[in-house]
Write a protein that holds these residues in place. Structure first.
Motif, PDB file in Angstrom:
ATOM      1  N   GLY A  16      36.834  45.987  37.705  1.00 28.42           N
ATOM      2  CA  GLY A  16      38.657  46.580  37.640  1.00 28.42           C
ATOM      3  C   GLY A  16      39.097  45.458  37.646  1.00 28.42           C
ATOM      4  O   GLY A  16      40.343  46.067  36.217  1.00 28.42           O
ATOM      5  N   ALA A  17      38.665  44.471  36.994  1.00 23.21           N
ATOM      6  CA  ALA A  17      39.298  43.348  35.953  1.00 23.21           C
ATOM      7  C   ALA A  17      39.647  43.491  34.693  1.00 23.21           C
ATOM      8  O   ALA A  17      40.382  43.499  33.445  1.00 23.21           O
ATOM      9  N   VAL A  18      38.507  44.647  34.270  1.00 32.10           N
ATOM     10  CA  VAL A  18      37.553  44.719  32.952  1.00 32.10           C
ATOM     11  C   VAL A  18      38.481  46.202  32.669  1.00 32.10           C
ATOM     12  O   VAL A  18      39.291  45.642  31.246  1.00 32.10           O
ATOM     13  N   LEU A  19      38.832  46.681  33.386  1.00 27.51           N
ATOM     14  CA  LEU A  19      40.157  47.998  33.595  1.00 27.51           C
ATOM     15  C   LEU A  19      41.328  48.161  32.981  1.00 27.51           C
ATOM     16  O   LEU A  19      41.769  47.913  32.468  1.00 27.51           O
ATOM     17  N   PHE A  20      42.017  46.941  33.773  1.00 23.15           N
ATOM     18  CA  PHE A  20      42.929  46.314  33.843  1.00 23.15           C
ATOM     19  C   PHE A  20      43.293  45.867  31.761  1.00 23.15           C
ATOM     20  O   PHE A  20      44.166  45.843  31.461  1.00 23.15           O
ATOM     21  N   THR A 108      38.036  35.858  23.353  1.00 25.55           N
ATOM     22  CA  THR A 108      38.642  35.135  24.237  1.00 25.55           C
ATOM     23  C   THR A 108      39.095  34.664  26.058  1.00 25.55           C
ATOM     24  O   THR A 108      38.755  33.929  26.611  1.00 25.55           O
ATOM     25  N   THR A 109      39.601  36.364  26.179  1.00 21.60           N
ATOM     26  CA  THR A 109      39.939  35.915  27.909  1.00 21.60           C
ATOM     27  C   THR A 109      38.553  36.229  28.554  1.00 21.60           C
ATOM     28  O   THR A 109      38.654  35.035  29.712  1.00 21.60           O
ATOM     29  N   ALA A 110      37.191  36.540  28.319  1.00 18.90           N
ATOM     30  CA  ALA A 110      36.455  36.237  29.192  1.00 18.90           C
ATOM     31  C   ALA A 110      35.526  35.103  29.153  1.00 18.90           C
ATOM     32  O   ALA A 110      35.525  34.223  30.692  1.00 18.90           O
ATOM     33  N   LEU A 111      36.373  34.943  28.165  1.00 16.42           N
ATOM     34  CA  LEU A 111      35.871  32.405  28.040  1.00 16.42           C
ATOM     35  C   LEU A 111      36.116  31.758  29.141  1.00 16.42           C
ATOM     36  O   LEU A 111      36.437  31.289  29.671  1.00 16.42           O
ATOM     37  N   GLU A 142      47.496  38.655  34.461  1.00 13.32           N
ATOM     38  CA  GLU A 142      46.731  39.064  32.813  1.00 13.32           C
ATOM     39  C   GLU A 142      47.452  39.442  32.149  1.00 13.32           C
ATOM     40  O   GLU A 142      48.080  39.630  30.899  1.00 13.32           O
ATOM     41  N   PRO A 143      48.404  40.801  32.705  1.00 13.41           N
ATOM     42  CA  PRO A 143      49.706  40.425  32.139  1.00 13.41           C
ATOM     43  C   PRO A 143      50.532  39.139  30.829  1.00 13.41           C
ATOM     44  O   PRO A 143      50.744  39.901  30.126  1.00 13.41           O
ATOM     45  N   VAL A 149      46.329  33.510  25.410  1.00  7.07           N
ATOM     46  CA  VAL A 149      45.154  34.086  24.405  1.00  7.07           C
ATOM     47  C   VAL A 149      45.915  34.250  22.613  1.00  7.07           C
ATOM     48  O   VAL A 149      45.208  34.432  21.979  1.00  7.07           O
ATOM     49  N   ASN A 150      46.883  35.464  22.298  1.00  4.77           N
ATOM     50  CA  ASN A 150      47.486  35.722  21.531  1.00  4.77           C
ATOM     51  C   ASN A 150      47.328  34.475  20.673  1.00  4.77           C
ATOM     52  O   ASN A 150      47.322  34.156  19.164  1.00  4.77           O
ATOM     53  N   PHE A 151      48.109  33.498  21.309  1.00  7.60           N
ATOM     54  CA  PHE A 151      48.760  31.601  20.572  1.00  7.60           C
ATOM     55  C   PHE A 151      47.329  31.415  20.536  1.00  7.60           C
ATOM     56  O   PHE A 151      47.303  30.443  19.192  1.00  7.60           O
ATOM     57  N   ILE A 152      46.200  31.345  21.072  1.00 10.96           N
ATOM     58  CA  ILE A 152      45.248  30.149  21.016  1.00 10.96           C
ATOM     59  C   ILE A 152      45.011  31.416  20.060  1.00 10.96           C
ATOM     60  O   ILE A 152      44.201  30.593  18.777  1.00 10.96           O
TER      61      ILE A 152
END
Length: 522
Positions: A16-20, A108-111, A142-143, A149-152
């Motif tokens: 579910g987290a991956v799909l979202f 990056t999100t996964a990390l 997540e939203p 993540v984009n900033f990082i």
């Protein structure tokens, strides 16, 4: 037993987290990777509701996990399954493109997820439920996490982009004889680009930016992948959502000529005012050198009213004080016929399979540029006759016993009105199908209502896609006196077509499909 339940919980959480996350990344990409545009998109009421629907079961799971009992854990597993179901991907009109940038953002999100989930394990209280709570909170966030993540990743993306931009600049520098023509406008720029490419290709070797490659990086990609030493002309479409976007492209390609096809209240959600739209489009005119020329559509009031000190060549269909005017326009199911005069005043008649005043207007702009660059008017008659509709831009299609005017790519007030004018020229049963216009900020209701009023005598039926989305058009039609039994509401485009098929009448149907909202408005 409990450890088995926890394994099941984690096993149902991550899908579910991956799909979202895929959905969030898709929306971020649809908003051009621009944080401000994405934030403004998030604040739209319908998008807030859609987002809440996707995280609802994760929110419900938080107190269940906090309680920690076996019964609540079973309930949390059920919530995970519901989360998977509500985030199940549907077919997108423009699917997520797994670019290198998207892959880096996913990494990056996964990390971040791994680090955040591992932190509770090193704390004094080593309970697995704390990891689960952290993961649920991250899911709900997540939203906005995509912005972090984009900033990082921003320094890395900036360095990569700069490398590609410098490489494209090098390629252009090695082609000093290349003529660059910039094309921009709120609407019509893609059509003019394709029309002009066809006309110029009769005498020159032309490269144009493909599809919607109208951002800086889209232009860079075109140059790096497709530019060859034998190209003589580069037709560069320039899109913009913010002030400075056109200037950024011009600073790269240095256009000798510029075409401004139109200006209208489009993307006001990001531009905030029509004055910003005008100024941004005229960044192209500002970039054209003193010995170059700017081709301006004088049918457009915003363009006609803007002063510029550059050498101007005007075109249009209104006829007065215009260098290249199309006139005596007639339209039928077979296309359009019109006349134009060259620089010496000689009259020429053109035939095209395209319909609509703004298609003639766009062809007039292409003819103006081609003729100015040395192609005689009489040599443009045949290429104009061979022009084909750009897909989804008032494209004339035959579908069984009905005619479709497919203008679904995008929409703005002026283009919408021009399409309605074209629809009104047909003697058939005229049907408007539309979800309305978006990205108009606080003007969205008024602009759509105005369209509803304008459509009153241009169509016989109005099939509106989305009850709430099209409320302003409904109000406009009603205020103008449009028959209520001829206003049909559908929830989806597929349902709208079914309703069109059910409309009675002996006449052949002609259906105008005006706009088809992108995935981030569905």
């Amino acid at each position: 037993m409990d450890i088995v339940l926890w394994i099941i919980w984690f096993g149902t959480y991550f899908p579910g987290a991956v799909l979202f996350e895929i959905y969030i990344m898709h929306m971020f990409q649809q908003n051009s990777y621009k944080p401000r545009e994405y934030r403004e998109w998030l604040q739209v009421t319908g998008n807030i509701g859609r987002m809440l629907g996707k995280i609802l079961y994760a929110l419900i799971s938080i107190p269940f996990i906090a309680a920690g009992s076996r019964g609540f854990l079973i309930a949390a597993v059920c919530m995970n399954i519901m989360t998977i179901l509500v985030n199940k991907p549907r077919q997108a009109k423009k699917p997520l493109v797994y670019t290198a940038r998207v892959k880096r953002m996913f990494t990056t999100t996964a990390l971040l997820f791994v680090i955040a989930a591992a932190v509770p394990l090193v704390l004094p209280i080593r309970q697995i439920k704390f990891c689960a709570l952290v993961l649920l909170v991250l899911f709900v966030l997540e939203p906005v996490l995509v912005l972090a993540v984009n900033f990082i990743n921003h320094p890395v993306e900036l360095a990569i982009d700069r490398h590609y931009i410098n490489d494209a600049a090098r390629i252009l520098k090695e082609m000093p004889n290349l003529t660059v023509i910039g094309v921009t406008g709120s609407y019509g720029k893609t059509s003019v680009k394709y029309f002009l490419s066809k006309l110029l290709s009769t005498q020159f070797s032309v490269l144009h930016t493909p599809g919607n490659y109208n951002t800086t990086l889209g232009v860079v990609r075109t140059i790096r992948e497709q530019m060859k030493p034998f190209h003589e002309i580069f037709l560069c479409e320039m899109g913009a959502r913010e002030v400075g976007d056109i200037k950024e492209i011009c600073d790269l390609v240095h256009p000798q000529y510029g075409i401004i096809t139109s200006i209208g209240p489009q993307h006001l959600q990001s531009f905030h005012s029509i004055e910003n739209v005008i100024g941004t489009k005229f960044e192209l005119a500002d970039a054209v050198p003193a010995n170059g020329k700017v081709f301006l559509n004088y049918d457009n009031e915003y363009i006609r009213g803007r002063k510029t000190h550059k050498s101007i060549v005007s075109y249009g269909t209104c006829g007065k004080d215009i260098d290249y005017a199309a006139y005596d326009i007639t339209v039928s199911r077979e296309g359009s016929v019109f006349k134009m005069k060259d620089k010496d005043g000689a009259e020429h008649q053109f035939h095209t399979r395209l319909v609509g005043n703004h298609n003639v207007q766009n062809i007039a702009g292409a003819v103006a540029v081609a003729n100015t660059l040395g192609i005689p008017m009489e040599k443009l008659i045949f290429p104009v006759k061979q022009l084909e509709s750009v897909p989804h831009r008032l494209q004339l299609l035959k579908q069984g016993n009905r005619t479709v005017l497919d203008d679904s790519y995008n929409s703005n007030k002026n283009g919408f009105k021009a399409a309605l004018d074209t629809l009104s020229m047909f003697d058939d049963l005229r049907i408007l199908m539309t979800p309305g216009m978006v990205e108009l900020g606080d003007k969205q209701y008024d602009e759509n209502k105005e369209i509803g009023i304008y459509a009153y005598d241009k169509c016989d039926y109005a099939v509106l896609v989305g009850r709430e989305q099209t409320k302003p058009i409904q109000d406009g039609l009603t205020e103008a006196g449009f028959a209520q039994n001829r206003i049909i509401i559908a929830d989806t485009l597929q349902e709208a077509f079914q309703m069109v098929n059910a409309i009675p009448g002996e006449k052949q149907k002609v259906v105008l499909i005006e706009n088809d909202l992108p995935d981030n408005y569905q």
